[in-house]
Design an enzyme around this catalytic site. Structure first.
Site, PDB file in Angstrom:
ATOM      1  N   CYS A  94      16.925  16.126  26.029  1.00  0.00           N
ATOM      2  CA  CYS A  94      16.868  17.598  25.997  1.00  0.00           C
ATOM      3  C   CYS A  94      15.403  18.016  25.853  1.00  0.00           C
ATOM      4  CB  CYS A  94      17.695  18.115  24.823  1.00  0.00           C
ATOM      5  SG  CYS A  94      17.466  19.880  24.511  1.00  0.00           S
ATOM      6  N   LYS A 151      -3.378  39.930 -20.975  1.00  0.00           N
ATOM      7  CA  LYS A 151      -3.328  39.476 -22.370  1.00  0.00           C
ATOM      8  C   LYS A 151      -4.481  40.085 -23.150  1.00  0.00           C
ATOM      9  CE  LYS A 151      -1.481  35.054 -20.824  1.00  0.00           C
ATOM     10  NZ  LYS A 151      -1.827  33.693 -20.421  1.00  0.00           N
ATOM     11  N   LYS A 166       4.280  43.270 -12.297  1.00  0.00           N
ATOM     12  CA  LYS A 166       4.845  42.631 -11.097  1.00  0.00           C
ATOM     13  C   LYS A 166       4.530  43.449  -9.858  1.00  0.00           C
ATOM     14  CE  LYS A 166       8.912  40.321 -12.350  1.00  0.00           C
ATOM     15  NZ  LYS A 166       9.780  39.360 -11.818  1.00  0.00           N
ATOM     16  N   LYS A 176      -0.165  35.843 -12.196  1.00  0.00           N
ATOM     17  CA  LYS A 176       1.157  35.495 -12.693  1.00  0.00           C
ATOM     18  C   LYS A 176       1.768  34.527 -11.688  1.00  0.00           C
ATOM     19  CE  LYS A 176       5.622  37.558 -13.750  1.00  0.00           C
ATOM     20  NZ  LYS A 176       6.204  36.271 -13.997  1.00  0.00           N
ATOM     21  N   TYR A 217      18.174  42.240  -9.898  1.00  0.00           N
ATOM     22  CA  TYR A 217      18.560  41.694 -11.196  1.00  0.00           C
ATOM     23  C   TYR A 217      17.959  42.553 -12.314  1.00  0.00           C
ATOM     24  CZ  TYR A 217      18.688  38.556 -15.178  1.00  0.00           C
ATOM     25  OH  TYR A 217      18.885  38.030 -16.420  1.00  0.00           O
TER      26      TYR A 217
HETATM   27  S1  IVH Z   1       1.639  33.581 -20.694  1.00  0.00           S
HETATM   28  C1  IVH Z   1       3.333  33.612 -24.929  1.00  0.00           C
HETATM   29  N1  IVH Z   1       0.392  33.518 -18.385  1.00  0.00           N
HETATM   30  O1  IVH Z   1       5.653  34.477 -16.350  1.00  0.00           O
HETATM   31  C2  IVH Z   1       2.710  33.710 -23.593  1.00  0.00           C
HETATM   32  N2  IVH Z   1       2.763  33.413 -18.383  1.00  0.00           N
HETATM   33  O2  IVH Z   1       7.381  36.764 -16.715  1.00  0.00           O
HETATM   34  C3  IVH Z   1       3.427  32.993 -22.572  1.00  0.00           C
HETATM   35  N3  IVH Z   1       3.730  33.157 -16.131  1.00  0.00           N
HETATM   36  O3  IVH Z   1       7.417  33.135 -19.080  1.00  0.00           O
HETATM   37  C4  IVH Z   1       3.250  33.268 -21.163  1.00  0.00           C
HETATM   38  N4  IVH Z   1       1.827  33.133 -15.022  1.00  0.00           N
HETATM   39  O4  IVH Z   1       6.641  31.563 -17.148  1.00  0.00           O
HETATM   40  C5  IVH Z   1       1.590  33.505 -19.016  1.00  0.00           C
HETATM   41  N5  IVH Z   1      -0.842  33.416 -16.423  1.00  0.00           N
HETATM   42  C6  IVH Z   1       0.332  33.401 -17.042  1.00  0.00           C
HETATM   43  C7  IVH Z   1       1.542  33.273 -16.343  1.00  0.00           C
HETATM   44  C8  IVH Z   1       2.750  33.297 -17.057  1.00  0.00           C
HETATM   45  C9  IVH Z   1       3.157  33.047 -14.938  1.00  0.00           C
HETATM   46  C10 IVH Z   1       5.181  33.157 -16.326  1.00  0.00           C
HETATM   47  C11 IVH Z   1       5.680  32.503 -17.569  1.00  0.00           C
HETATM   48  C12 IVH Z   1       6.335  33.592 -18.336  1.00  0.00           C
HETATM   49  C13 IVH Z   1       6.743  34.531 -17.231  1.00  0.00           C
HETATM   50  C14 IVH Z   1       6.967  35.919 -17.731  1.00  0.00           C
END
Ligand code: IVH
Length: 671
Positions: free
Chosen positions: A437, A298, A322, A119, A40
């Site tokens: 069986c 972050k 990823k 994640k 995708y």
């Molecule tokens: S922060 C504005 N932290 O991954 C900040 N997202 O690929 C918002 N996700 O939309 C997201 N683990 O659904 C954040 N530790 C994490 C996360 C996380 C999974 C998801 C989330 C986001 C998506 C992006």
């Protein structure tokens, strides 16, 4: 002026958009993707590149300009106060270094401190708390509008419904704020769910993420509840702003406020430390009870975050790294049948052994004939397989048809006992209907002894194989007549382990009725249904004697489940089994009835809008206590629609279908 794009490029763009829209629909709306995420992403990258080269062809409805999916009909849609953004993705450490370079350039800092987090691979959700109470749970939807899934979210145990004021004080948080996090399905629940789905001929979920999303975006909260989902919090705003100078302080505050959040995040000084974190977690993530598909990075300082700001789709101060998908290609050497406890025949692909993410894979379930037809897979084909954590790998697609490929055909006779095979009327499953069986017996014994059923320690597949093959055990009741001599003579058994097994069997006699009902392994009767049945019937005898009509009086037991139970007890062998169990001393104590009356038996209620006197959940509970059922959507089968203030489309639908509409006063009178 730019030269007009050739017609071929226009067509390519149009085709890509159509493809992406189709896959978005499959993924976001139906929770049933046809292609892998990586594929995708590749399609999306191709379209983005073409649009960048030909900006005059960008249209406002292009999938590249979108944050997420569309809302599924049936939920009330709500506008997010501020767009609920996603994150940009990166697939290499070079991408991460580039992200860091830009962040340093814009902010003018030489080194940036980051927070590296797991994640989570699930469904992103926004929880809004007002005065310490959960007011709303909303999915991301397309980023601007999401679906109000509050009732469903409330069934997830790790979502606090009301926060402890002392904990809030400790966390330095007011009662009104928004938490974002992910709803995930632990691997164990996922495996159990697919096992149950396989037995009942239901839909098989490709991965825990789809199962979690499907579990939240259903109109019946009891389904959400049965999926054992979990919530991890990772982002906090008060009045739409970060409440502390550092993101790490938000994570600490979430923990102090008693949200479930991972403790595995790390403060990283500079991007090298982030990369080390990603590397360290790649092999370790397998051992987590839930799946993560990457690392979220972050910027820790909110001041720097504010300098960096946002693009239309995502913050510039965060990025998702990823992990490469655990996919491999291999050859299907054979397709054989496994006979399950309920006699369901499951085709299994025997693969040329291949390493996928450090594990040798040689088998993959194909679930059922429909799946084989959907994949168009034949023996001899080369297939793409994917392994998600410890979950059994599944076949994603055929990548090359084998030269001498041959189709798999469902056998006419059971490969274990030679009995005739029947195809389920409603489902896609084929079954061996021979009650004795041996393959079925073995699976049944394993289910009976499983941890959530009678919880008999030490009764694993090697022992069960021998007990059945030696004719020592014909049904589950026979377990209770086993002697030390019988067990001690089995392979892999010493006197001590034999005695332990017998003690375990004997101890299981005390298990409550709900577990015994579940352990019987009746089709469609999972743990939750077993619990409800046990609350309704005071003994196994009473349950076994109940007719279909009586069974449907139990909340959540529909005609399909009732018919399966009746069918089970219509078999003489099963009726005999109940007697045998009683004889060996299995008489589970009656569970207390919680029903107050059955005046709403057979009646289905739908609630819409806000009620003044009690919460929707309390009203739903009342209906259930009086034997009624709750549904999330209005159909011809609905008996009453109860409307509060701000009722939405459900009221219109009720009027359209001529369903009785009650206001709150009418409802109170009815109760
Ligand atoms: S922060 C504005 N932290 O991954 C900040 N997202 O690929 C918002 N996700 O939309 C997201 N683990 O659904 C954040 N530790 C994490 C996360 C996380 C999974 C998801 C989330 C986001 C998506 C992006």
């Amino acid at each position: 002026m730019a030269k007009a794009a050739p017609a071929a490029v226009k067509k390519q763009i149009a085709d890509l958009r159509e493809k992406l829209r189709h896959h978005e629909y499959k993924y976001y709306v139906q929770d049933d993707p046809e292609i892998s995420d990586a594929e995708y992403d590749r399609l999306m990258a191709r379209l983005t590149a073409l649009e960048t080269a030909n900006p005059e062809l960008v249209t406002s409805d292009s999938p590249t300009l979108r944050v997420g999916g569309t809302a599924r009909a049936g939920f009330e849609t709500v506008q997010h106060a501020r767009p609920m953004l996603s994150l940009d993705n990166s697939y290499s450490y070079d991408d991460l270094r580039e992200f860091d370079r830009r962040a340093r350039e814009v902010s003018g800092h030489e080194k940036i401190q980051y927070v590296a987090e797991h994640k989570f691979d699930g469904l992103s959700i926004s929880l809004q708390y007002e005065d310490g109470v959960l007011a709303r749970g909303i999915t991301r939807g397309d980023g601007r509008t999401g679906e109000d899934v509050t009732l469903n979210v409330k069934t997830i145990r790790s979502v606090p419904l009301r926060l402890d004021p002392a904990a809030l004080k400790k966390a330095h948080l007011p009662g009104t704020f928004e938490v974002r996090g992910e709803i995930v399905m632990p691997r164990k629940s996922f495996e159990e769910l697919n096992r149950q789905q396989e037995q009942s001929g239901g839909k098989i979920f490709a991965n825990p993420r789809n199962a979690a999303a499907g579990g939240v975006r259903v109109l019946d909260p009891s389904i959400t509840a049965s999926r054992r989902l979990e919530f991890f919090a990772y982002y906090l705003t008060v009045d739409d702003k970060a409440p502390f100078p550092k993101h790490s302080q938000s994570l600490d505050a979430l923990k102090l406020a008693r949200f479930r959040s991972s403790s595995d995040w790390k403060l990283c000084d500079g991007i090298d430390a982030v990369i080390a974190y990603c590397e360290a977690w790649d092999p370790r993530r397998e051992k987590l009870p839930y799946e993560i598909d990457g690392v979220v990075v972050k910027v820790n300082s909110i001041a720097i975050q504010n300098e960096l700001g946002f693009t239309a789709k995502a913050p510039r101060w965060a990025i998702a790294y990823k992990y490469p998908a655990r996919q491999e290609t291999t050859v299907v050497n054979d397709i054989r049948i496994n006979v399950g406890r309920t006699g369901a025949l499951t085709p299994v692909a025997f693969l040329e052994p291949v390493q996928v993410g450090g594990v040798t894979v040689s088998r993959s379930t194909l679930h059922n004939m429909d799946e084989i037809n959907r994949l168009c897979v034949q023996i001899g084909d080369t297939v793409l397989i994917e392994r998600a954590g410890e979950v059994i790998p599944h076949v994603l697609k055929v990548v090359k048809e084998g030269k001498d490929r041959r189709p798999f055909e469902m056998p006419k006779k059971c490969p274990e006992c030679g009995s005739t095979i029947h195809k389920d009327e409603d489902g896609v499953a084929f079954r061996c209907v021979n009650p004795s069986c041996p393959a079925k017996r073995k699976e049944w014994l394993l289910h009976f002894a499983a941890r959530h059923a009678m919880d008999i320690d030490g009764l694993g597949d090697k022992i069960v194989d021998q007990l059945v093959d030696k004719g020592l055990v014909k049904d589950v009741a026979d377990l209770y007549s086993l002697k030390l001599d019988d067990v001690q003579n089995l392979e892999r058994m010493a006197e001590k382990s034999a005695q332990n097994l017998l003690d375990g069997i004997s101890a299981s006699k005390k298990q409550p009725l709900a577990r015994l009902i579940y352990a019987l392994g009746i089709r469609f009767v999972g743990e939750r249904t077993a619990q409800l049945l046990a609350e309704h019937f005071s003994s196994l005898d009473e349950f076994a004697a109940a007719g279909e009509e009586q069974l449907t009086e139990v909340g959540e037991v529909g005609p399909k489940v009732a018919a399966a139970i009746a069918e089970f007890f219509s078999e003489a062998a099963n009726r005999q089994l109940i007697k045998k169990l009683d004889k060996v001393g299995i008489r589970p104590t009656a569970a207390k009835r919680t029903a107050k009356s059955d005046k709403f038996a057979g009646k289905t209620f739908v609630f819409t809008g806000t009620l003044a006197n009690r919460s929707r959940e309390a009203a739903a509970e009342l209906v259930q206590q009086h034997g009624g059922k709750i549904s999330g959507s209005v159909s011809k089968k609905t008996d009453y629609v109860v409307v509060g203030t701000d009722a939405g489309s459900k009221l219109e639908k009720a009027r359209e279908l001529g369903v009785t509409v009650l206001n709150e006063d009418d409802f109170e009178k009815l109760i």
